[in-house]
Design a protein around this motif. Structure first.
Motif, PDB file in Angstrom:
ATOM      1  N   GLY A 144      21.713 -39.400  13.308  1.00 35.68           N
ATOM      2  CA  GLY A 144      20.807 -39.046  12.233  1.00 35.68           C
ATOM      3  C   GLY A 144      21.050 -39.674  10.884  1.00 35.68           C
ATOM      4  N   SER A 145      21.979 -40.570  10.746  1.00 37.75           N
ATOM      5  CA  SER A 145      22.212 -41.219   9.466  1.00 37.75           C
ATOM      6  C   SER A 145      21.379 -42.493   9.390  1.00 37.75           C
ATOM      7  N   THR A 146      20.419 -42.509   8.468  1.00 42.19           N
ATOM      8  CA  THR A 146      19.579 -43.693   8.320  1.00 42.19           C
ATOM      9  C   THR A 146      19.943 -44.404   7.028  1.00 42.19           C
ATOM     10  N   ILE A 193      33.764 -60.212  15.519  1.00 43.20           N
ATOM     11  CA  ILE A 193      34.324 -58.860  15.646  1.00 43.20           C
ATOM     12  C   ILE A 193      33.668 -57.909  14.651  1.00 43.20           C
ATOM     13  N   TYR A 194      33.548 -58.335  13.411  1.00 46.39           N
ATOM     14  CA  TYR A 194      32.946 -57.460  12.401  1.00 46.39           C
ATOM     15  C   TYR A 194      31.467 -57.211  12.678  1.00 46.39           C
ATOM     16  N   TRP A 195      30.777 -58.226  13.166  1.00 45.15           N
ATOM     17  CA  TRP A 195      29.353 -58.048  13.499  1.00 45.15           C
ATOM     18  C   TRP A 195      29.193 -57.048  14.640  1.00 45.15           C
ATOM     19  N   ILE A 196      29.996 -57.205  15.698  1.00 47.65           N
ATOM     20  CA  ILE A 196      29.929 -56.280  16.833  1.00 47.65           C
ATOM     21  C   ILE A 196      30.312 -54.867  16.393  1.00 47.65           C
ATOM     22  N   ALA A 197      31.332 -54.756  15.552  1.00 51.41           N
ATOM     23  CA  ALA A 197      31.746 -53.441  15.057  1.00 51.41           C
ATOM     24  C   ALA A 197      30.633 -52.809  14.232  1.00 51.41           C
ATOM     25  N   TYR A 198      29.980 -53.607  13.381  1.00 47.03           N
ATOM     26  CA  TYR A 198      28.887 -53.070  12.567  1.00 47.03           C
ATOM     27  C   TYR A 198      27.719 -52.625  13.440  1.00 47.03           C
ATOM     28  N   VAL A 199      27.323 -53.452  14.380  1.00 43.58           N
ATOM     29  CA  VAL A 199      26.181 -53.112  15.242  1.00 43.58           C
ATOM     30  C   VAL A 199      26.476 -51.847  16.041  1.00 43.58           C
ATOM     31  N   THR A 200      27.683 -51.761  16.578  1.00 42.78           N
ATOM     32  CA  THR A 200      28.061 -50.571  17.352  1.00 42.78           C
ATOM     33  C   THR A 200      28.077 -49.333  16.462  1.00 42.78           C
ATOM     34  N   GLY A 201      28.706 -49.436  15.305  1.00 43.57           N
ATOM     35  CA  GLY A 201      28.760 -48.303  14.387  1.00 43.57           C
ATOM     36  C   GLY A 201      27.385 -47.905  13.886  1.00 43.57           C
ATOM     37  N   ASP A 202      26.549 -48.884  13.580  1.00 47.05           N
ATOM     38  CA  ASP A 202      25.192 -48.611  13.126  1.00 47.05           C
ATOM     39  C   ASP A 202      24.394 -47.898  14.208  1.00 47.05           C
ATOM     40  N   PHE A 203      24.580 -48.318  15.454  1.00 41.64           N
ATOM     41  CA  PHE A 203      23.900 -47.673  16.575  1.00 41.64           C
ATOM     42  C   PHE A 203      24.298 -46.208  16.669  1.00 41.64           C
ATOM     43  N   LYS A 224      24.239 -47.605   0.483  1.00 42.07           N
ATOM     44  CA  LYS A 224      24.095 -48.571   1.570  1.00 42.07           C
ATOM     45  C   LYS A 224      25.432 -49.235   1.883  1.00 42.07           C
ATOM     46  N   SER A 225      26.212 -49.554   0.844  1.00 44.42           N
ATOM     47  CA  SER A 225      27.531 -50.154   1.058  1.00 44.42           C
ATOM     48  C   SER A 225      28.465 -49.182   1.774  1.00 44.42           C
ATOM     49  N   ILE A 226      28.421 -47.927   1.371  1.00 39.04           N
ATOM     50  CA  ILE A 226      29.253 -46.910   2.025  1.00 39.04           C
ATOM     51  C   ILE A 226      28.846 -46.753   3.480  1.00 39.04           C
ATOM     52  N   ARG A 227      27.543 -46.737   3.732  1.00 39.20           N
ATOM     53  CA  ARG A 227      27.074 -46.604   5.112  1.00 39.20           C
ATOM     54  C   ARG A 227      27.478 -47.813   5.948  1.00 39.20           C
ATOM     55  N   ASN A 228      27.350 -49.016   5.388  1.00 39.09           N
ATOM     56  CA  ASN A 228      27.731 -50.227   6.123  1.00 39.09           C
ATOM     57  C   ASN A 228      29.218 -50.226   6.444  1.00 39.09           C
ATOM     58  N   MET A 229      30.032 -49.823   5.484  1.00 37.74           N
ATOM     59  CA  MET A 229      31.472 -49.766   5.732  1.00 37.74           C
ATOM     60  C   MET A 229      31.791 -48.687   6.756  1.00 37.74           C
TER      61      MET A 229
END
Length: 175
Positions: free
Chosen positions: A101-103, A85-95, A121-126
């Motif tokens: 425009g957030s890199t 669940i967390y991996w899918i949430a991260y991948v979706t959010g990162d996409f 990077k931690s803030i962006r990942n969260m």
């Protein structure tokens, strides 16, 4: 637990009077079930493991939603399903963050810059996990609410058909 048996549970017995006053917590009408589906799905995909059931209770009161549905959906995220669940949430959010425009920040050589980049990077990942969880939760809540409404409509039609059949049996038995 059912509304009638709340007093038998040690912790829940403290909330028996308040829970009985709020009948929407136990109602399966669409007006109470659909908000529970949305809020439950969004909470289930958020990185809040361990706080989900208390937050579900608060959400049920705030959104006037069905508590058993809302709390039951939280069981989707358990220690076995959390990494997926967390991996899918991260991948979706990162996409979605990359679309807007957030890199991710690059790592520099200086230690102060590395520390600030690590924080960024931690803030962006969260942010990616929370945003992705909200997007997935909303989408699954939307799909499940459509399914619930279809099933509730079919159940109502079946119930109406059963009443008609029962009336016909009563007429034939009387004559």
């Amino acid at each position: 637990p059912r509304k009638a048996t709340l007093h038998k549970y040690p912790i829940l017995s403290l909330f028996t009077v308040a829970a009985r006053k709020r009948v929407y917590l136990w109602s399966f009408r669409s007006s109470e079930a659909v908000p529970a589906l949305y809020a439950g799905c969004i909470l289930a995909f958020m990185p809040l493991y361990g706080m989900q059931i208390p937050l579900a209770l608060c959400a049920a009161v705030i959104f006037r939603a069905n508590l058993p549905i809302l709390a039951g959906i939280q069981l989707v995220s358990n220690p076995i399903t959390l990494p997926f669940i967390y991996w899918i949430a991260y991948v979706t959010g990162d996409f979605f963050l990359s679309i807007f425009g957030s890199t991710p920040p690059t790592i520099e050589t200086s230690t102060k810059i590395e520390e600030s980049n690590l924080l960024l990077k931690s803030i962006r990942n969260m942010t990616a996990m929370v945003g992705g969880g909200m997007i997935i939760g909303y989408f699954i809540g939307f799909i499940s609410s459509i399914i619930y409404r279809i099933m509730a409509k079919r159940a109502a039609q079946t119930y109406d058909n059963l009443k008609v059949v029962q009336k016909e049996k009563e007429k034939s038995a009387a004559s």
